[in-house]
Design an enzyme around this catalytic site. Structure first.
Site, PDB file in Angstrom:
ATOM      1  N   ASN A   1      52.153  30.831 128.892  1.00  0.00           N
ATOM      2  CA  ASN A   1      53.099  31.759 128.258  1.00  0.00           C
ATOM      3  C   ASN A   1      54.497  31.387 128.748  1.00  0.00           C
ATOM      4  OD1 ASN A   1      54.630  33.884 127.396  1.00  0.00           O
ATOM      5  ND2 ASN A   1      53.565  35.452 128.612  1.00  0.00           N
ATOM      6  N   TRP A   2      55.274  30.771 127.870  1.00  0.00           N
ATOM      7  CA  TRP A   2      56.592  30.270 128.288  1.00  0.00           C
ATOM      8  C   TRP A   2      57.635  31.382 128.381  1.00  0.00           C
ATOM      9  CZ3 TRP A   2      57.341  24.953 125.274  1.00  0.00           C
ATOM     10  CH2 TRP A   2      56.286  24.101 125.618  1.00  0.00           C
ATOM     11  N   LYS A   3      57.297  32.569 127.904  1.00  0.00           N
ATOM     12  CA  LYS A   3      58.220  33.727 127.968  1.00  0.00           C
ATOM     13  C   LYS A   3      59.590  33.343 127.407  1.00  0.00           C
ATOM     14  CE  LYS A   3      55.503  35.611 131.738  1.00  0.00           C
ATOM     15  NZ  LYS A   3      55.423  36.422 132.947  1.00  0.00           N
TER      16      LYS A   3
ATOM     17  N   HIS B   1      51.516  42.162 126.179  1.00  0.00           N
ATOM     18  CA  HIS B   1      51.886  41.687 127.517  1.00  0.00           C
ATOM     19  C   HIS B   1      52.564  42.822 128.290  1.00  0.00           C
ATOM     20  CE1 HIS B   1      53.730  39.437 130.748  1.00  0.00           C
ATOM     21  NE2 HIS B   1      52.855  38.499 130.492  1.00  0.00           N
TER      22      HIS B   1
ATOM     23  N   GLU C   1      55.040  42.898 130.134  1.00  0.00           N
ATOM     24  CA  GLU C   1      56.513  42.940 130.044  1.00  0.00           C
ATOM     25  C   GLU C   1      56.931  43.701 128.794  1.00  0.00           C
ATOM     26  OE1 GLU C   1      57.003  38.731 130.562  1.00  0.00           O
ATOM     27  OE2 GLU C   1      56.422  38.963 132.657  1.00  0.00           O
TER      28      GLU C   1
ATOM     29  N   GLU D   1      45.944  40.853 133.560  1.00  0.00           N
ATOM     30  CA  GLU D   1      47.127  40.449 134.317  1.00  0.00           C
ATOM     31  C   GLU D   1      47.622  41.642 135.144  1.00  0.00           C
ATOM     32  OE1 GLU D   1      49.213  36.895 132.287  1.00  0.00           O
ATOM     33  OE2 GLU D   1      50.018  38.713 131.407  1.00  0.00           O
TER      34      GLU D   1
ATOM     35  N   GLY E   1      54.716  36.896 138.357  1.00  0.00           N
ATOM     36  CA  GLY E   1      56.019  36.388 138.788  1.00  0.00           C
ATOM     37  C   GLY E   1      56.360  36.709 140.237  1.00  0.00           C
TER      38      GLY E   1
ATOM     39  N   SER F   1      50.670  34.760 138.695  1.00  0.00           N
ATOM     40  CA  SER F   1      50.914  33.752 139.727  1.00  0.00           C
ATOM     41  C   SER F   1      49.779  32.728 139.853  1.00  0.00           C
ATOM     42  CB  SER F   1      51.207  34.421 141.080  1.00  0.00           C
ATOM     43  OG  SER F   1      52.383  35.215 140.984  1.00  0.00           O
TER      44      SER F   1
ATOM     45  N   GLY G   1      52.203  31.880 133.568  1.00  0.00           N
ATOM     46  CA  GLY G   1      53.625  32.028 133.246  1.00  0.00           C
ATOM     47  C   GLY G   1      54.426  30.893 133.862  1.00  0.00           C
ATOM     48  N   GLY G   2      55.035  31.154 135.020  1.00  0.00           N
ATOM     49  CA  GLY G   2      55.939  30.203 135.670  1.00  0.00           C
ATOM     50  C   GLY G   2      55.418  28.776 135.760  1.00  0.00           C
TER      51      GLY G   2
HETATM   52  P1  13P Z   1      53.342  34.190 136.267  1.00  0.00           P
HETATM   53  O1  13P Z   1      52.285  33.115 136.181  1.00  0.00           O
HETATM   54  O2  13P Z   1      54.728  33.662 136.281  1.00  0.00           O
HETATM   55  O3  13P Z   1      53.043  35.160 137.353  1.00  0.00           O
HETATM   56  O4  13P Z   1      53.223  35.014 134.877  1.00  0.00           O
HETATM   57  C1  13P Z   1      51.992  35.481 134.465  1.00  0.00           C
HETATM   58  C2  13P Z   1      52.117  36.007 133.089  1.00  0.00           C
HETATM   59  O5  13P Z   1      52.734  37.034 132.870  1.00  0.00           O
HETATM   60  C3  13P Z   1      51.525  35.228 131.988  1.00  0.00           C
HETATM   61  O6  13P Z   1      51.514  35.949 130.803  1.00  0.00           O
END
Ligand code: 13P
Length: 252
Positions: free
Chosen positions: A9-11, A95, A97, A167, A173, A213, A234-235
């Site tokens: 997920n590149w956000k 998600h 967020e 998640e 993050g 993470s 994510g990251g």
């Molecule tokens: P991180 O891997 O950066 O913690 O993000 C997880 C995430 O929200 C994937 O959708």
């Protein structure tokens, strides 16, 4: 029996050019992978161009969100069919967020899931508790409400095109991954919920991804858990080297 799935997920990251560069590096690094399904979710603006770069490499494209209508007066929104037209095979829905920053509730998320499935796309439904909810022992209640709300009115057949991503919000993050045991416990609970809503066969074939993470150095332990079928990253999905290593996790 459940094919592993690693999704990135590149956000809100990367310009179109940067997205093309990363996609090209992933195509080069992952072109021979067949044992694991791979999904990447760039921003809307990069989807179509990234689709062209992926070509027939074994990488599927996902959108990070959609709106539960096909067309009409919904300024600023995109329908699953438009996303399919741009090259997507999947949509990430609900998600944390979006739940937190944009106040998305289970009803809206359920409508998005239904529209995504109706449009012939894979739905990746995200659920997870906050730190406060975990500390107040509300985790199971929260997961139960999110799963029941998100999957409301779906048939067992439709579940074949749906993946759940657990998640925990406190692990996103933050560099704080759930331990293998914490993640396994939540996944097993979620599988039990799916069994209660549908049937044992549907629960056994439903893939449940862990997100929060996930990194090259913790993916192997997570993937060794019975009920963890993949990861939503994510990251670490923003650099080709890390994401390729995660996709090529080592079986313990
Ligand atoms: P991180 O891997 O950066 O913690 O993000 C997880 C995430 O929200 C994937 O959708």
């Amino acid at each position: 029996m459940r094919k592993p799935l690693i999704a990135g997920n590149w956000k809100l990251n990367k310009t179109i050019t940067q997205a093309e560069e990363l996609a090209a590096a992933l195509v080069a690094g992952l072109k021979d992978v067949s044992a694991t399904e791979i999904i990447i979710a760039p921003t809307f603006t990069a989807l179509n161009r990234v689709a062209a770069i992926i070509g027939d490499a074994p990488i599927q494209l996902a959108a990070q969100n959609c709106y539960p209508q096909e067309s009409g007066a919904f300024t600023g929104e995109l329908s699953p069919l438009m996303l399919k037209d741009a090259g997507c095979g999947a949509v990430i829905i609900g998600h944390s967020e979006r739940r937190q920053l944009l106040a998305e509730d289970d009803q809206l998320i359920n409508a998005k899931v239904k529209k995504t499935l109706e449009s012939g796309l894979l739905a990746i439904l995200c659920v997870g508790e906050t730190l406060a909810e975990r500390e107040c022992d509300e985790m199971l209640e929260v997961l139960s409400a999110q799963i029941k709300g998100g999957l409301a009115d779906l048939s067992a057949e439709q579940m074949a095109n749906l993946v759940i991503a657990y998640e925990p919000v406190w692990a996103i993050g933050t560099g704080k991954t759930a331990t293998d045991e914490q993640a396994q416990e939540a996944h097993s609970f979620i599988r039990g919920l799916v069994q209660g809503l549908f049937d044992p066969a549907t629960a056994q074939s439903c893939r449940i991804l862990y997100g929060g993470s996930v990194k090259p150095d913790n993916v192997d332990g997570l993937m060794a858990q019975d009920d963890i079928d993949g990861a939503l990253v994510g990251g670490a999905s923003l650099t080709a080297e890390d994401f390729c290593r995660i996709v090529k996790f080592e079986k313990k």
